[in-house]
Scaffold this active site. Structure first.
Site, PDB file in Angstrom:
ATOM      1  N   HIS A 299      -7.977  -5.358   0.511  1.00 54.49           N
ATOM      2  CA  HIS A 299      -6.707  -4.630   0.544  1.00 54.49           C
ATOM      3  C   HIS A 299      -5.931  -4.988   1.815  1.00 54.49           C
ATOM      4  O   HIS A 299      -6.429  -4.834   2.923  1.00 54.49           O
ATOM      5  CB  HIS A 299      -6.996  -3.133   0.504  1.00 54.49           C
ATOM      6  CG  HIS A 299      -5.772  -2.268   0.452  1.00 54.49           C
ATOM      7  ND1 HIS A 299      -4.911  -2.281  -0.624  1.00 54.49           N
ATOM      8  CD2 HIS A 299      -5.268  -1.371   1.341  1.00 54.49           C
ATOM      9  CE1 HIS A 299      -3.934  -1.404  -0.403  1.00 54.49           C
ATOM     10  NE2 HIS A 299      -4.126  -0.848   0.782  1.00 54.49           N
TER      11      HIS A 299
ATOM     12  N   SER B 250       0.830  -1.193   0.000  1.00 50.38           N
ATOM     13  CA  SER B 250       0.000   0.000   0.000  1.00 50.38           C
ATOM     14  C   SER B 250       0.873   1.254   0.000  1.00 50.38           C
ATOM     15  O   SER B 250       1.631   1.463  -0.943  1.00 50.38           O
ATOM     16  CB  SER B 250      -0.974  -0.039   1.184  1.00 50.38           C
ATOM     17  OG  SER B 250      -1.964   0.958   1.070  1.00 50.38           O
TER      18      SER B 250
ATOM     19  N   GLU C  88      -9.390  -5.778  -3.741  1.00 49.77           N
ATOM     20  CA  GLU C  88      -8.780  -4.629  -3.067  1.00 49.77           C
ATOM     21  C   GLU C  88      -9.800  -3.658  -2.474  1.00 49.77           C
ATOM     22  O   GLU C  88      -9.726  -3.273  -1.310  1.00 49.77           O
ATOM     23  CB  GLU C  88      -7.893  -3.851  -4.060  1.00 49.77           C
ATOM     24  CG  GLU C  88      -6.669  -4.584  -4.570  1.00 49.77           C
ATOM     25  CD  GLU C  88      -5.469  -4.451  -3.650  1.00 49.77           C
ATOM     26  OE1 GLU C  88      -5.609  -3.929  -2.530  1.00 49.77           O
ATOM     27  OE2 GLU C  88      -4.365  -4.890  -4.060  1.00 49.77           O
TER      28      GLU C  88
END
Length: 460
Positions: A348, A142, A257
């Site tokens: 995610h 990320s 995600e």
């Protein structure tokens, strides 16, 4: 002599809502936070090194989070290093007065400079822990993956690492230091506005405020600044112009995600196809072929997944391959009962417990749907094998999974589902469509991050 048996404080940051899936507050924070943690086995001599950069939107997080324990990597012969870096306004805000104080005439990117300082420390000192300073892999997820992209493009980081692992990257457009670009105001002007909104009319006034107040109250989206030196160009321009570190790369994304990032989703329209036609003109048919009206909710999730993570991941993989480097791509599609019940299959960051071997509930946020599937440990062991062997040799291998070929003309990738399978062309047509969309946005001087799908500006 210094007692180094406990984690240093995390960097100053705002609170995360207690209901958040990612709620994992640091035990302590400080402005004095540039610290590293090292896990090493007892016999390491010139062992491969992994340097982990945590995520958290460049706003929150820290290396002391229990999920990021590097013990499993150390057991597999890796010297594992994690680090803290400045966050939020303290790490990423640019301002004319700060630029005036700088010998280079620039500001912002302080969090990135922290990461580079950590890598310089690793180069000078990691051999004392059995690590090989000539075999360093940077790894992030990320905001950490975004940071790895910055490091690939920054001349200041050249030569400090030899491989990169990127988990859920994005390649948005970034503000430029002193001029507007792609719909964003100058970073210096934005910084001045942020402080002004807090009633702070100068950098001296800001320095008189408490760091925690600044972190809590500033309305600021932290990101890198294109300053002509630390980050010379827009990141995608750096890759297009060959101005990036040519290193072996392992990169991927998760199939679900955006299931945990629904705040990015625009409102659902009354007429999906008409809304897309109004925004995409001659590309509307191509868009609807990939993201059809039969299930608008699923198409909206897939659109943002691909626009934020899929296109960026495949683009970096392609650029490194074109530069002659081995490049390996994966799609994490693994789901387990707790995640499925929560509607969060492959969300995610959901690969992180498997990559770190952190499958126990006590290693995860209390809101996290902890892994409870039959294949969890087998998947985790295979990913740890792949990640550590890549760090060691540049080729991911595992006795618990298939031979993982490099991404080439056949667009091979590893699908990480209930089984591990080698497949080809992860999302057919996705890369080509989004590459063309971004090309058009850039030519028009428009932003391309989130300017997509139902959130795109109407086509003219």
């Amino acid at each position: 002599m210094r007692d180094a048996t406990a984690f240093g404080p995390s960097c100053i940051q705002p609170d995360v809502p207690a209901r958040s899936l990612y709620y994992d507050p640091p035990l302590q924070t400080s402005e004095d936070c540039l610290t590293l943690n090292i896990w090493a086995g007892p016999e390491g001599v010139k062992a491969p090194v992994i340097v982990w950069i945590h995520g958290g939107s460049l706003r929150v997080g820290g290396s002391a989070q229990a999920m990021y324990d590097g013990s499993e990597f150390a057991r597999r012969g890796v010297v594992f290093v994690s680090l803290n870096y400045r966050l939020g306004v303290l790490g990423w805000l640019a301002h004319p007065s700060l630029s005036a104080e700088s010998p280079d005439g620039i500001s912002g990117n302080y969090g990135l400079l922290d990461q580079i300082s950590a890598l310089e420390w690793v180069r000078e000192n990691i051999s004392a822990f059995g690590g090989d300073p000539a075999n360093v892999t940077v790894m992030g997820e990320s905001a950490g993956a975004l940071s790895v992209s910055y490091l690939l493009a920054s001349p200041n980081a050249a030569g400090l690492f030899q491989k990169a692992i990127i988990q859920s990257a994005n390649s948005r457009n970034f503000p430029e230091l002193d001029s507007p670009a792609y719909g964003l105001p100058p970073a210096e002007g934005r910084g001045a506005s942020v402080l002004s909104a807090l009633g702070l009319d100068s950098i001296d006034a800001a320095r008189g405020a408490t760091a925690q107040d600044l972190a809590d109250k500033a309305s600021f989206v932290p990101q890198g600044t294109i300053d002509g030196k630390v980050l010379p160009l827009q990141i995608i321009d750096s890759f297009d112009h060959g101005m990036f570190s040519r290193v072996p790369i392992l990169a991927g994304l998760n199939s679900g995600e955006v299931r945990s990032q629904r705040l990015f989703l625009p409102r659902m329209p009354d007429d999906y196809e008409a809304s897309i036609a109004a925004r995409y003109g001659g590309l509307a048919d191509d868009f609807l072929a990939l993201y059809p009206a039969e299930d608008v909710g699923a198409s909206m999730l897939a659109t943002l997944r691909d626009a934020i993570y899929g296109w960026a991941t495949e683009r970096i993989v392609r650029k490194e391959r074109e530069a002659g480097q081995p490049a390996f791509m994966y799609v994490f599609d693994y789901c387990y009962p707790n995640a499925r019940e929560a509607g969060l299959c492959a969300f995610h960051a959901s690969e992180l417990p498997f990559v770190f071997g952190a499958l126990d509930a006590e290693r995860l946020s209390g809101n996290w749907p902890y892994p409870d599937g039959q294949n969890d440990r087998a998947i985790s062991n295979a990913l740890l094998d792949y990640w550590t062997s890549f760090a060691a040799t540049g080729q991911p291998t595992s006795d618990h999974g298939p031979a993982w070929p490099a991404y080439g003309s056949d667009e091979a990738y590893l699908e990480i589902g209930q089984e591990l399978e080698v497949r080809h062309d992860p999302f057919p047509g996705m890369f080509e469509l989004h590459e063309e969309l971004v090309r058009q946005r850039r030519a028009a001087g428009e932003p391309w991050f989130l300017n997509v799908g139902l959130g795109a500006r109407p086509h003219e």
